[in-house]
Design an enzyme around this catalytic site. Structure first.
Site, short mmCIF file in Angstrom:
data_model
loop_
_atom_site.label_atom_id
_atom_site.label_comp_id
_atom_site.label_asym_id
_atom_site.label_seq_id
_atom_site.Cartn_x
_atom_site.Cartn_y
_atom_site.Cartn_z
N LYS A 36 23.67 72.93 16.04
CA LYS A 36 24.91 72.23 16.92
C LYS A 36 25.30 71.20 16.29
O LYS A 36 26.08 70.20 16.69
CB LYS A 36 24.45 72.56 18.26
CG LYS A 36 25.59 71.69 18.98
CD LYS A 36 27.78 71.92 18.94
CE LYS A 36 27.78 70.96 20.29
NZ LYS A 36 29.64 71.62 20.20
N CYS B 236 31.14 64.00 21.59
CA CYS B 236 30.45 65.05 20.86
C CYS B 236 29.63 64.07 20.03
O CYS B 236 28.91 63.87 19.65
CB CYS B 236 31.49 66.26 20.43
SG CYS B 236 31.81 67.09 22.67
N1 SAJ Z 1 38.76 61.80 14.01
C1 SAJ Z 1 38.02 60.62 13.29
N2 SAJ Z 1 39.16 61.61 11.58
C2 SAJ Z 1 39.34 62.46 11.77
C3 SAJ Z 1 38.81 63.54 12.96
C4 SAJ Z 1 38.47 62.98 13.72
O1 SAJ Z 1 39.14 59.83 13.09
O2 SAJ Z 1 40.11 63.25 10.61
C5 SAJ Z 1 38.34 61.04 15.65
C6 SAJ Z 1 38.65 61.68 16.72
O3 SAJ Z 1 40.39 60.65 16.97
C7 SAJ Z 1 38.14 61.85 17.48
C8 SAJ Z 1 37.20 61.95 16.95
O4 SAJ Z 1 36.90 61.82 15.82
O5 SAJ Z 1 38.08 60.37 18.27
C9 SAJ Z 1 36.42 63.30 17.60
O6 SAJ Z 1 37.22 63.96 17.21
P1 SAJ Z 1 37.28 65.84 17.21
O7 SAJ Z 1 38.63 66.33 16.51
O8 SAJ Z 1 35.81 66.01 16.38
O9 SAJ Z 1 37.38 66.40 18.51
P2 SAJ Z 1 36.08 66.98 19.87
O10 SAJ Z 1 35.07 65.26 19.51
O11 SAJ Z 1 37.18 67.01 20.48
O12 SAJ Z 1 35.30 68.62 18.77
C10 SAJ Z 1 34.11 68.42 17.92
C11 SAJ Z 1 34.89 69.68 16.96
N3 SAJ Z 1 33.37 69.81 16.39
C12 SAJ Z 1 33.79 70.25 15.22
O13 SAJ Z 1 34.97 70.21 14.47
C13 SAJ Z 1 32.19 70.03 14.11
C14 SAJ Z 1 33.95 71.24 18.60
O14 SAJ Z 1 34.54 72.15 17.77
C15 SAJ Z 1 33.27 70.52 18.86
O15 SAJ Z 1 33.15 71.83 20.02
C16 SAJ Z 1 33.03 69.13 19.84
O16 SAJ Z 1 33.51 68.49 19.07
C17 SAJ Z 1 32.13 69.79 20.55
O17 SAJ Z 1 31.89 69.68 21.93
O18 SAJ Z 1 30.32 68.95 20.65
#
Ligand code: SAJ
Length: 409
Positions: A209, A263
């Site tokens: 994870k 996360c």
């Molecule tokens: N972000 C960026 N650039 C990107 C992608 C995201 O700056 O290209 C930022 C977003 O704005 C945000 C943060 O990262 O602030 C996290 O965004 P995220 O799209 O990773 O979304 P989460 O945190 O809601 O979901 C993630 C997911 N994990 C992965 O994609 C590996 C989800 O599948 C997990 O279940 C979740 O974390 C978790 O609960 O662990």
């Protein structure tokens, strides 16, 4: 556990409540407990205190069927699912706070009977199931994990906004303290999971994870670092990334104003904490991402020729687009930096508050700062916003606004 079971879910947040609902609608009898009495009261009324697509109707269905009820403390059951928060605390190198996990295990331990199954769903540092949860459960029950009761770790990987779809369709990894524990957990999840279920040991499941989210955090940090390099070179990083991603095996992620949520911004610290000597890249990536809010504030300062006395309209306070979760939001840090430098910042978020229009906030403003690419912001009209402003400057940290109409205004 293929026949319906009694399941006690401890922790009714973004993961626990949807999981309780899906289990109830899959035919189990589910009793939900949360340390926050308001959550228990809402559940008793068939309501949720969090927002998630499909949650309201699926929750109402589960409560109406009589298969989901609230309790003011954990109750005896065939299976217990611990889905409590595992935040980090501290400043630079953050440490895991496992108090909620141990509290939940201590509350469940005296209820355990031989043959019961306990599942830790909370994302946890490697070794938590074996070295934190297991001793608490064994001490509090007088029973032995593996021999008397089953113990497993089953992390989730659902995306907020798509939780009900992904709870069913995502593959799951289940890690048992012994094979029988992993199999018992698989039997429970088999009642609703249509994705593939992979069995392993508890510590491997915990690390898997963390690897998933750390991989994402490190790759976001790489794109954020490219954004700083591109700015230094006078290159448009969005264009460069788009072109680099034309390579069949390159997939650079998007730079942004920081990494939020509980996360991606948190999980890498669990890996660093477990093996500090071996994680310079993971720790450095966290520092790069945590440095972006200040970089955005500096960018606004540079664009405005200073921040003192300036009026900035900040668009978006949630941690990412089209969710209502403001936990660990980079926007809050950007706004704090701007205010500390003397700017007055008007805050708008189309998801979490919509009582005021952006057009009204833009009156006499010097800068419009887009921090979260909520879908609704694509409809902002620069033609009506521009004339309201004292200076017509927009800073878009997500490459979200369509350039032509905004430049024209
Ligand atoms: N972000 C960026 N650039 C990107 C992608 C995201 O700056 O290209 C930022 C977003 O704005 C945000 C943060 O990262 O602030 C996290 O965004 P995220 O799209 O990773 O979304 P989460 O945190 O809601 O979901 C993630 C997911 N994990 C992965 O994609 C590996 C989800 O599948 C997990 O279940 C979740 O974390 C978790 O609960 O662990």
């Amino acid at each position: 556990m293929s026949p319906p079971a009694r399941v006690c879910v401890v922790g009714l947040g973004y993961i626990g409540l949807p999981t309780a609902v899906v289990l109830a609608n899959a035919g189990h009898h589910v009793v939900g407990f949360d340390a926050n009495p308001a959550v228990e009261r809402a559940l008793a009324d068939g309501r949720a205190v969090i927002r998630e697509h499909l949650l309201d109707e699926r929750l109402a269905q589960a409560v109406a069927s009589g298969r989901l009820e609230a309790a003011s403390s954990p109750v005896p059951a065939d299976a217990f699912i611990l889905a409590v928060p595992t935040p980090v605390h501290g400043l630079a190198h953050k440490r895991a706070e496992l108090r909620h996990v141990t509290d939940a295990a201590e509350a469940v331990a005296p209820l355990l009977r031989p043959g019961n199954l306990v599942i830790l769903e909370s994302t946890s540092p490697p070794g938590t199931t074996e070295r934190v949860v297991r001793p608490v459960l064994e001490r509090g029950s007088g029973l032995r994990a593996g021999a008397d009761f089953r113990l497993a770790h089953c992390p989730e990987r659902v995306l907020p906004g798509r939780i009900f779809h992904e709870l069913v369709h995502n593959d799951r990894v289940i890690g048992g303290v012994d094979p029988a524990s992993a199999e018992a957990a698989r039997d429970l999840y088999a009642s609703f999971v249509q994705g593939q279920v992979f069995l392993t040991d508890a510590t491997t499941a915990e690390l898997v994870k963390l690897m998933e989210n750390t991989h994402r955090d490190v790759n976001i940090a790489l794109s954020n670092e490219f954004a700083l390099v591109a700015q230094h070179l006078g290159v448009n990083v969005w264009e460069a990334i788009q072109l680099a991603n034309r390579h069949p095996r390159v997939n650079l992620l998007q730079p942004g104003p920081g990494v939020g949520g509980h996360c991606i911004a948190v999980d890498p610290w669990f890996v660093v904490g477990a093996a500090p000597r071996f994680t310079p890249l993971i720790a450095a990536s966290r520092m790069v991402n945590d440095g972006m809010p200040l970089h955005v504030a500096d960018l606004v300062a540079e664009t405005l020729g200073g921040l003192d006395g300036k009026r900035v309209v900040a668009l978006g306070v949630t941690y990412k687009a089209d969710v209502d979760d403001t936990r660990e939001s980079p926007s809050a840090e950007v706004i704090e930096h701007l205010r500390r430098a003397g700017a007055s910042v008007m805050v708008h978020d189309t998801v979490v508050q919509s009582d005021v229009a952006v057009e009204d906030l833009a009156l006499d403003a010097d800068c419009l700062l887009l921090l979260v690419d909520h879908r609704a912001y694509a409809r902002l009209d620069p033609g009506t916003i521009g004339p309201q402003m004292r200076h017509r400057i927009a800073v878009d940290t997500r490459n979200f606004l369509s350039l032509a109409p905004w430049l024209a205004a």
